[in-house]
Design a protein around this motif. Structure first.
Motif, PDB file in Angstrom:
ATOM      1  N   ASN A  33     -41.090  -5.638 -87.272  1.00 37.92           N
ATOM      2  CA  ASN A  33     -41.253  -5.505 -85.823  1.00 37.92           C
ATOM      3  C   ASN A  33     -40.985  -4.067 -85.374  1.00 37.92           C
ATOM      4  OD1 ASN A  33     -41.995  -8.163 -85.576  1.00 37.92           O
ATOM      5  ND2 ASN A  33     -40.011  -8.865 -84.841  1.00 37.92           N
ATOM      6  N   ASP A  37     -43.664  -1.575 -83.537  1.00 37.86           N
ATOM      7  CA  ASP A  37     -43.354  -0.821 -82.321  1.00 37.86           C
ATOM      8  C   ASP A  37     -43.787   0.638 -82.444  1.00 37.86           C
ATOM      9  OD1 ASP A  37     -42.237  -3.079 -81.163  1.00 37.86           O
ATOM     10  OD2 ASP A  37     -40.162  -2.477 -81.558  1.00 37.86           O
ATOM     11  N   LYS A  75     -44.887 -13.120 -82.042  1.00 39.83           N
ATOM     12  CA  LYS A  75     -44.529 -12.782 -80.666  1.00 39.83           C
ATOM     13  C   LYS A  75     -44.436 -11.273 -80.484  1.00 39.83           C
ATOM     14  CE  LYS A  75     -41.443 -15.243 -78.449  1.00 39.83           C
ATOM     15  NZ  LYS A  75     -40.314 -16.115 -78.073  1.00 39.83           N
ATOM     16  N   ARG A  76     -43.925 -10.564 -81.489  1.00 43.88           N
ATOM     17  CA  ARG A  76     -43.840  -9.102 -81.395  1.00 43.88           C
ATOM     18  C   ARG A  76     -45.245  -8.498 -81.403  1.00 43.88           C
ATOM     19  NH1 ARG A  76     -40.433  -5.730 -79.411  1.00 43.88           N
ATOM     20  NH2 ARG A  76     -38.794  -6.196 -80.853  1.00 43.88           N
ATOM     21  N   TYR A  79     -46.596  -9.060 -77.970  1.00 44.24           N
ATOM     22  CA  TYR A  79     -45.885  -8.191 -77.029  1.00 44.24           C
ATOM     23  C   TYR A  79     -46.429  -6.764 -77.115  1.00 44.24           C
ATOM     24  CZ  TYR A  79     -41.798  -5.901 -74.863  1.00 44.24           C
ATOM     25  OH  TYR A  79     -40.960  -5.165 -74.062  1.00 44.24           O
ATOM     26  N   CYS A  80     -46.539  -6.254 -78.341  1.00 47.02           N
ATOM     27  CA  CYS A  80     -47.035  -4.886 -78.526  1.00 47.02           C
ATOM     28  C   CYS A  80     -48.508  -4.779 -78.163  1.00 47.02           C
ATOM     29  CB  CYS A  80     -46.785  -4.420 -79.957  1.00 47.02           C
ATOM     30  SG  CYS A  80     -45.043  -4.058 -80.266  1.00 47.02           S
ATOM     31  N   GLU A 124     -46.699 -19.108 -76.266  1.00 43.02           N
ATOM     32  CA  GLU A 124     -46.684 -17.660 -76.035  1.00 43.02           C
ATOM     33  C   GLU A 124     -47.512 -16.925 -77.078  1.00 43.02           C
ATOM     34  OE1 GLU A 124     -42.304 -17.417 -73.898  1.00 43.02           O
ATOM     35  OE2 GLU A 124     -42.482 -16.888 -76.010  1.00 43.02           O
ATOM     36  N   SER A 128     -50.831 -14.864 -76.048  1.00 42.82           N
ATOM     37  CA  SER A 128     -50.757 -13.407 -76.173  1.00 42.82           C
ATOM     38  C   SER A 128     -51.654 -12.845 -77.270  1.00 42.82           C
ATOM     39  CB  SER A 128     -49.309 -12.959 -76.398  1.00 42.82           C
ATOM     40  OG  SER A 128     -48.822 -13.428 -77.632  1.00 42.82           O
ATOM     41  N   LYS A 161     -34.976 -12.608 -72.171  1.00 42.27           N
ATOM     42  CA  LYS A 161     -36.063 -12.267 -73.096  1.00 42.27           C
ATOM     43  C   LYS A 161     -37.099 -13.380 -73.133  1.00 42.27           C
ATOM     44  CE  LYS A 161     -33.710  -8.992 -76.000  1.00 42.27           C
ATOM     45  NZ  LYS A 161     -33.468  -8.486 -77.331  1.00 42.27           N
ATOM     46  N   GLU A 164     -39.081 -13.084 -69.960  1.00 43.90           N
ATOM     47  CA  GLU A 164     -39.990 -11.938 -70.051  1.00 43.90           C
ATOM     48  C   GLU A 164     -41.226 -12.280 -70.889  1.00 43.90           C
ATOM     49  OE1 GLU A 164     -39.973  -7.716 -72.329  1.00 43.90           O
ATOM     50  OE2 GLU A 164     -38.212  -8.119 -71.107  1.00 43.90           O
ATOM     51  N   MET A 165     -41.034 -12.947 -72.023  1.00 44.71           N
ATOM     52  CA  MET A 165     -42.170 -13.311 -72.881  1.00 44.71           C
ATOM     53  C   MET A 165     -43.072 -14.327 -72.182  1.00 44.71           C
ATOM     54  SD  MET A 165     -42.448 -11.537 -75.586  1.00 44.71           S
ATOM     55  CE  MET A 165     -43.758 -12.481 -76.316  1.00 44.71           C
ATOM     56  N   LEU A 168     -45.049 -12.427 -69.613  1.00 50.26           N
ATOM     57  CA  LEU A 168     -46.070 -11.616 -70.279  1.00 50.26           C
ATOM     58  C   LEU A 168     -47.254 -12.488 -70.689  1.00 50.26           C
ATOM     59  CD1 LEU A 168     -46.905  -8.854 -71.400  1.00 50.26           C
ATOM     60  CD2 LEU A 168     -45.698  -9.452 -73.506  1.00 50.26           C
TER      61      LEU A 168
END
Length: 177
Positions: A33, A37, A75-76, A79-80, A124, A128, A161, A164-165, A168
């Protein structure tokens, strides 16, 4: 694309996942992860292909990676994807996407997943990672659950968190309808 330090490191860590126990996988994914990033958009798009998502599906199927750890990585990625304004072209046609759709359909019919957090992670990840929604049928299942999570008022860092997810994922839905 030429292999970069980030893509090489990600590939090395990913290839090690099958040989790790559950806790080692979680640590390895945490490191992955961090690599995600640091990726630029080109690196990101070159790594997250149908083949990678198919491999994750195969690992889940063969019980080489737990669903929880797969969600931790996915999920990461989602998110990214949102924050890098990148595309994940390979997810929609992957066997992992089809598995998720089947899980969502089955959950709506049978209410089989008893772990609410796992179910929210599924929703999620699905929202996403997809660039387009095939069916509003899934929206009617997913949106109420994500709204429920997004409305939690608790102030712990872990809960925030989750909120937030969920927000998103909900923000991605606007482009589908």
């Amino acid at each position: 694309m030429q292999e970069t330090g980030n893509t090489k490191k990600f590939a090395e860590l990913f290839s090690e996942l099958e040989d790790c126990n559950e806790e080692e996988q979680k640590q390895n994914i945490g490191e992955m992860n961090g690599v995600i990033d640091g990726m630029n958009e080109e690196e990101f798009n070159s790594i997250f292909t149908t083949e990678l998502f198919d491999e994750i599906q195969t690992m889940i199927e063969k019980k080489k990676i737990t669903m929880e750890n797969a969600f931790y990585l996915l999920k990461r990625i989602g998110y990214c994807k949102a924050f890098k304004h990148a595309d994940v072209y390979g997810f929609e046609e992957s066997s992992l996407n089809f598995r998720f759709e089947k899980m969502i359909e089955n959950e709506d019919k049978k209410k089989e997943i008893n772990n609410e957090n796992l179910l929210i992670d599924l929703y999620e990840c699905y929202v996403s990672l997809n660039d387009e929604f095939a069916s509003t049928e899934f929206l009617s299942i997913i949106v109420p659950r994500l709204l429920k999570v997004a409305s939690i008022k608790e102030e712990s860092e872990e809960v925030q968190k989750k909120v937030e997810m969920a927000l998103l994922a909900l923000s991605d839905i606007g482009s589908y309808v």
